[in-house]
Each structure stands twice: as structure tokens, then as C-alpha cells.
Design an enzyme around this catalytic site. Structure first.
Site, short mmCIF file in Angstrom:
data_model
loop_
_atom_site.label_atom_id
_atom_site.label_comp_id
_atom_site.label_asym_id
_atom_site.label_seq_id
_atom_site.Cartn_x
_atom_site.Cartn_y
_atom_site.Cartn_z
N ARG A 23 0.76 -1.20 -0.01
CA ARG A 23 0.02 -0.01 -0.16
C ARG A 23 0.88 1.24 0.05
NH1 ARG A 23 -5.30 -1.72 1.80
NH2 ARG A 23 -5.97 0.07 1.19
N ARG A 27 -3.22 7.07 1.02
CA ARG A 27 -3.44 8.33 1.59
C ARG A 27 -2.42 9.18 2.59
NH1 ARG A 27 -8.48 5.37 3.98
NH2 ARG A 27 -6.77 3.86 3.56
N ARG A 36 -6.68 12.51 -5.19
CA ARG A 36 -7.92 12.19 -4.61
C ARG A 36 -9.00 13.16 -4.16
NH1 ARG A 36 -11.52 10.14 -2.96
NH2 ARG A 36 -11.55 8.62 -1.16
N ASP A 72 -7.19 -1.93 -6.85
CA ASP A 72 -7.79 -2.39 -5.43
C ASP A 72 -8.09 -4.04 -5.87
OD1 ASP A 72 -8.61 -1.59 -2.71
OD2 ASP A 72 -9.99 -3.15 -3.35
N TYR A 147 -15.22 -10.93 1.30
CA TYR A 147 -15.91 -9.44 0.92
C TYR A 147 -17.06 -9.57 0.29
CZ TYR A 147 -11.81 -6.84 2.63
OH TYR A 147 -10.81 -6.29 3.29
O1 CP3 Z 1 0.21 0.92 -3.11
C1 CP3 Z 1 -0.53 -0.01 -3.46
O2 CP3 Z 1 -0.30 -0.98 -2.46
C2 CP3 Z 1 -1.46 -0.30 -4.36
C3 CP3 Z 1 -2.78 -0.20 -4.33
C4 CP3 Z 1 -3.66 -0.95 -3.51
C5 CP3 Z 1 -4.93 -0.45 -3.01
N1 CP3 Z 1 -5.62 -1.65 -2.44
C6 CP3 Z 1 -5.48 0.73 -2.96
C7 CP3 Z 1 -6.52 1.17 -2.16
C8 CP3 Z 1 -3.53 -2.62 -3.19
C9 CP3 Z 1 -2.42 -3.49 -3.49
C10 CP3 Z 1 -4.76 -2.74 -2.23
C11 CP3 Z 1 -4.98 -4.14 -1.93
C12 CP3 Z 1 -6.33 -4.34 -0.90
N2 CP3 Z 1 -7.61 -3.72 -1.11
C13 CP3 Z 1 -6.22 -5.34 -0.04
C14 CP3 Z 1 -5.24 -6.39 0.22
C15 CP3 Z 1 -4.24 -5.83 1.15
C16 CP3 Z 1 -4.43 -5.49 2.40
O3 CP3 Z 1 -4.45 -4.32 2.85
O4 CP3 Z 1 -4.92 -6.33 3.27
C17 CP3 Z 1 -7.58 -5.22 0.60
C18 CP3 Z 1 -8.04 -6.01 1.71
C19 CP3 Z 1 -8.20 -4.09 -0.08
C20 CP3 Z 1 -9.81 -3.72 -0.04
C21 CP3 Z 1 -9.79 -2.47 0.48
N3 CP3 Z 1 -9.71 -1.38 -0.13
C22 CP3 Z 1 -10.22 -1.98 1.83
C23 CP3 Z 1 -10.59 -2.75 3.05
C24 CP3 Z 1 -10.17 -0.45 1.81
C25 CP3 Z 1 -10.59 0.47 2.89
C26 CP3 Z 1 -9.72 0.40 3.89
C27 CP3 Z 1 -8.41 1.22 3.39
O5 CP3 Z 1 -7.35 0.83 3.76
O6 CP3 Z 1 -8.60 2.32 2.88
C28 CP3 Z 1 -9.70 -0.19 0.30
C29 CP3 Z 1 -9.58 1.12 -0.12
C30 CP3 Z 1 -8.26 1.40 -0.91
N4 CP3 Z 1 -7.37 0.50 -1.58
C31 CP3 Z 1 -7.65 2.73 -0.68
C32 CP3 Z 1 -6.53 2.60 -1.47
C33 CP3 Z 1 -5.31 3.64 -1.74
C34 CP3 Z 1 -8.06 4.05 0.03
C35 CP3 Z 1 -9.20 4.65 -0.74
C36 CP3 Z 1 -9.32 6.07 -0.85
O7 CP3 Z 1 -8.37 6.86 -1.42
O8 CP3 Z 1 -9.88 6.80 0.12
#
Ligand code: CP3
Length: 340
Positions: A23, A27, A36, A72, A147
Site C-alpha cells: 500500500r 492516503r 484524490r 484494488d 468481501y
Molecule cells: O500502493 C498499493 O499497494 C497499491 C494499491 C492497493 C490498494 N488496495 C489501494 C487502496 C492495493 C495493493 C490494495 C489491496 C487491497 N485492497 C487489499 C489487500 C491488502 C490489505 O491491505 O490487506 C484489501 C483487503 C483491499 C480492500 C480495501 N480497499 C479496503 C479494506 C479498503 C478500505 C480500507 C483502506 O485501507 O482504505 C480499500 C480502499 C483502498 N484501496 C484505498 C487505497 C489507496 C483507500 C481509498 C481512498 O483513497 O480513500
């Protein structure tokens, strides 16, 4: 071209330890927040120029040794025909969860070229822009299923485990579809130019080992076997909270195993056998005072010296509250203290 990451994945000697963060785009970076503030997260994921820009941000700012595609894990699930929303502060929501036969049968196994062309376009744009390897990714089937079945994030996973235990046939049919989708999605990423692929099994650790073996692992093995048949790029499997599962995760077929912080890195390396290892600094350790953070990194590097291949990473995704200066301290410390 900086290929230390790919070499470490293959267990080859590298001049220093490569580092990237799960990640790493997101943010905690004001540069990401700026983009964003103009588009929703879902829209961002569907605009290749913007995805390219936010993928490059952490690589340019901190000097990470690999980039990870900005997307994502739930994007291909939307392509299976499910409405997907991201709610501020609450994360992903599927307003119509998949809990019965009708819902499972309604899911389509999409052609990635048709349903998520923006992902492949992002990969092509990134390959032209990057001087470090590009990692593609997907969610592992069990994690994706939680999910879909729960309708979003969960703590107890009641609906998921009820389906597993009460309607195993329905559960397996759902997992088969998710697996087919994920397999072709990752193959498409490899064809578009991804140079390594990571499967995120974020929720593997909530399963009893006997249930992981029956309800999660076989689908991971199947995806990895499909990929192996078409490409030799490194495959990374990250089973979060997986300390109790290592006897089985070593059989997934991956080249690299990712570890969370609940095992000391030295012990993870021992358990990983022939695999290269990636991990595993507690993301919240980024809140240590600078000198102790650097000591912590140094300690991990010396523990990891025995690894066949070692990639420094966090043990899970970085928290949005993390000060970017602390990220710089870690990346610099890894590079400085691992030089051979
Ligand atoms: O830099 C990176 O790693 C690239 C992008 C990436 C995102 N999500 C962007 C994202 C990757 C590799 C993921 C994987 C992801 N997404 C996982 C597996 C990794 C982990 O953390 O366990 C999971 C479970 C998700 C599902 C998901 N997406 C959740 C639970 C959430 C909300 C919680 C959170 O961390 O924000 C997201 C949203 C998300 N995915 C954001 C980003 C940058 C935040 C969105 C925003 O800008 O508001």
C-alpha cells in the site's frame, strides 16, 4: 533498470536489500490526497493516467525498488457483475452480498481485456515510465470471498463461515468462479507487462489450519499453477496473520512468501525453506522515534542475512496516518545498512 527486487525474488545475490511497502501509494502521501480530492477512489482506479501518476509517486519520492500497480483487489469483483461502493471511513461495500445459489449463479467470469481494460492500460503506461520492476496483484480467492459474502469488511466473518460449514457446495462453487476470474486476471496482467505478481490473502489468518487447507489453499495453488504454465515471472504469496499456516503456505507454489510481523523475520526465513522472503516490519513501528526505527531496521537486516532472497517490506499495508518522513528513514536505512 534497477532489478534488485527481481533478483532477490529469484534468490540471486543483490548489491543491497530491495525494499517496497504494501500500500505504498495512498492516503499517507499529500501528493496522493491532492489527486484524490478531485476524484472518487473508484474513478481513480479506472483512469490509467491517474493510476500511473499515483503509482509513481512513492517510487519517485522515496526511491523504492519496486512499484505496485495502483488498483484494488475488489476491482475484478465488480467486473463479475457486482455493484461495488467505497464509503469514506468504512471501506468497500457490496450492497448486494453473495449469499445464495441465485447470487453465485449470477456471477460472470469476466474477460479482463473487456471488463477491466483500464488495468492493462495502466500496466502498459507504467512499464514505459518506470526504472524499477512493476508488481501486479490480485486478492486471493478466500479473501475476496469474504468481501463478497459479508458485503464488506468484517470482524467475525459469520456469513462466510456459515456458508463454508452449512453449504460447502455453494461455497466451493463461489470460490471456483472467483478463482477462474483471478487466474485470467493475473494472466492478463502478466501479458500486459507486470514483472512480478502478488496474491494478497489478507484474511487467511482468521481460519483454523484445517479449514485453511480445505477452503482457501487449493484455490491459491490452482491460480499459481495456471500462472506457472504461462510465465516465469516471480510469484509472491502473502498470507496475512499466517504464522500458524506456514506448513501449508510453503506448498502454495509461490517463489516468494510474504510475512506479517507476528513471526520474527529470522524464524519466517527458516520456515520458508527454499523460498525468498518478503516482510515484515509492523506498519505501526513507523511511529517509533527515528533512532529506534533505524535500529529496528538494522536488526531485521542482520536477522535476514541467512535468507536465500530477502525483500524488505512492511508486515501489512501502511497506515494512512504515517508521517512520510518516517518512510524515508526506513527506505534509506535498508539501503544503507544492507550494502554488501
Ligand atoms: O500502493 C498499493 O499497494 C497499491 C494499491 C492497493 C490498494 N488496495 C489501494 C487502496 C492495493 C495493493 C490494495 C489491496 C487491497 N485492497 C487489499 C489487500 C491488502 C490489505 O491491505 O490487506 C484489501 C483487503 C483491499 C480492500 C480495501 N480497499 C479496503 C479494506 C479498503 C478500505 C480500507 C483502506 O485501507 O482504505 C480499500 C480502499 C483502498 N484501496 C484505498 C487505497 C489507496 C483507500 C481509498 C481512498 O483513497 O480513500
Amino acid at each position: 533498470m534497477n532489478d534488485t527486487f527481481l533478483k532477490a525474488c529469484r534468490g540471486e545475490q543483490t548489491p543491497y536489500t530491495p525494499v517496497w511497502f504494501m500500500r505504498q501509494a495512498g492516503r499517507y502521501l499529500p501528493e496522493y490526497q491532492k489527486i484524490r480530492s478531485k476524484v472518487s477512489f473508484l474513478e481513480l482506479c479506472k483512469r490509467p493516467e491517474l493510476c500511473t501518476e499515483v503509482t509513481l509517486q512513492p517510487v519517485d519520492i522515496f526511491g523504492f525498488d519496486a512499484a505496485i500497480l495502483f488498483s484494488d483487489i475488489l476491482i475484478p469483483m465488480e467486473a463479475m457483475g457486482l455493484a461495488l461502493e467505497f464509503h469514506e471511513g468504512r471501506g468497500p461495500v457490496f450492497p448486494q452480498p453473495v449469499r445464495d445459489r441465485q447470487a453465485v449463479d449470477a456471477l460472470v467470469v469476466p474477460d479482463p481485456k473487456e471488463r477491466v481494460p483500464f488495468v492493462m492500460e495502466t500496466i502498459r503506461l507504467l512499464r514505459r515510465a518506470l526504472q524499477v520492476p512493476l508488481i501486479g496483484f490480485a486478492g486471493a480467492p478466500f479473501t475476496l470471498a469474504t468481501y463478497l459474502i459479508e458485503g464488506g469488511s468484517s470482524r467475525v466473518f459469520l456469513h462466510t463461515k456459515k456458508m463454508m460449514f452449512q453449504e460447502p457446495e455453494l461455497y466451493h462453487d463461489l470460490l471456483e468462479k472467483i478463482t477462474a476470474c483471478t487466474s485470467s486476471y493475473l494472466q492478463a496482467q502478466a501479458r500486459a507487462g507486470a514483472q512480478a505478481l502478488q496474491l494478497f490473502d489478507s484474511w487467511a489468518g482468521i481460519l483454523a489450519p484445517c479449514d485453511y487447507e480445505q477452503f482457501a489453499l487449493p484455490y491459491v495453488q490452482s491460480i499459481i499453477a495456471d500462472l506457472r504454465a504461462m510465465t516465469d515471472i516471480p510469484l509472491i504469496y502473502f498470507a496475512n496473520n499466517g504464522a500458524t499456516l506456514t506448513g501449508m503456505t510453503v506448498t502454495a507454489g509461490a517463489d516468494v512468501l510474504g510475512f506479517d510481523w507476528r513471526l520474527p523475520i529470522g524464524e519466517a526465513i527458516q520456515r520458508a525453506g527454499d523460498h525468498a522472503v518478503q516482510g515484515n516490519l509492523d506498519p505501526l513501528a513507523l511511529f517509533l522515534p527515528a533512532d529506534r526505527l533505524e535500529q529496528r531496521v538494522k536488526g531485521m537486516l542482520s536477522e535476514a542475512r541467512a535468507a536465500r532472497g530477502y525483500i524488505f517490506n512492511l508486515g501489512h499495508g501502511i497506515q494512512p496516518e504515517t508521517p512520510p518522513d518516517q518512510v524515508r528513514i526506513v527506505v534509506d536505512a535498508v539501503h544503507r545498512h544492507s550494502g554488501r
